[in-house]
Enzyme design. Structure first.
Site: not given
Ligand code: DGL
Length: 270
Positions: A44-45, A154, A75-77, A190-192, A12-13
């Protein structure tokens, strides 16, 4: 690479993907995992698809070098923009993203509208929207970028008045009384975002289902690896955590996402 004693790689990011790791551990308690959080380059988003793809290939390389038998792009992105490139680079490796399983779960929701909460790039790319509509063309799908939620998560902030007002801000026009587009489901794209689930459930109300792509992804990975009869790791399962920056912070805050305290995080350079 596909040795059944090898770990499953997850990246993940940042720390948010630990929610996916937690779900994977629950679904596959005998497996060993190696997790990489690219904390140096989060978020990453807000990055372009090309940059996200480049970062994802670099993150995957670190895990592949450490001998993994499957890769979960938590990571979804990165799932939205880099899955094809990753599968092309590593054609032998089973590679899973989180978008398709999340969309499949959302497609089971009641008729009406679905609201996808995700990063700016994921929403702009429209992958969730398209994946849900492919399965359920009758649904109306809205995407809502929620970048502040990543920063809050975070920071280890997930409850309280401030979080609640940020959540209400993002949900405004969707779940307020009398809203014509009140969703039958909200997708945590989104993972968060799973850490905000209790607050979201309170705000959205009992008629709105919350869809967590972490849980649905874990089920898909467990089914798929079992169906390939890859077997599971012999002996005690291990979890190895890697990060590209801020390992002390990762240790301190990451435990909340993972649901367990974290003792050791290795610093790696991509
Ligand atoms: N991990 C990213 C996602 O799931 C979210 C955090 C980011 O923007 O990097 O899209």
């Amino acid at each position: 690479m596909n040795d059944s004693s090898a770990s499953i790689g997850v990246f993940d990011s940042g720390m948010g993907g630990l929610t996916v790791l937690r779900a994977l551990q629950r679904s596959m308690p005998h497996e060993s995992f190696i997790y990489l959080g690219d904390t140096a380059r989060l978020p990453y988003g807000s990055k372009s698809p090309g940059t996200v793809q480049r970062y994802a290939l670099q993150a995957a390389r670190i895990l592949v070098e450490r001998d993994i038998r499957a890769l979960v792009v938590a990571c979804n992105t990165a799932s939205a923009f880099a899955l094809d490139a990753l599968r092309k680079r590593y054609p032998e490796l089973p590679i899973f993203g989180v978008v398709e399983p999340g969309a499949a779960a959302a497609a089971n929701s009641l008729p009406g509208s679905v609201l996808v909460l995700a990063t700016e790039s994921t929403v702009a790319g429209g992958v969730y929207q398209r994946a849900i509509l492919r399965k359920r063309p009758d649904l109306t799908v809205h995407g809502r970028p929620c970048p502040l939620l990543v920063a809050l998560a975070e920071e280890g902030e997930h409850e309280g008045a401030f979080c609640e007002s940020v959540l209400r801000h993002y949900l405004h026009g969707h779940v307020n009384a009398g809203s014509i587009s009140r969703p039958s489901a909200i997708v945590l794209g989104c993972t968060h975002f799973p850490v905000f689930r209790p607050a979201l459930e309170r705000i959205a109300g009992a008629d709105t289902e919350i869809v967590d792509s972490a849980e649905t992804t874990a089920r898909v990975v467990a089914d798929e690896l079992r169906s390939k009869q890859d077997g599971s790791t012999e002996g005690q399962p291990a979890v190895r955590l890697l990060a590209t920056d801020g390992v002390d912070r990762f240790r301190r805050v990451g435990g909340y996402f993972l649901g367990n305290s974290i003792d050791e995080v290795e610093l790696v350079d991509l």
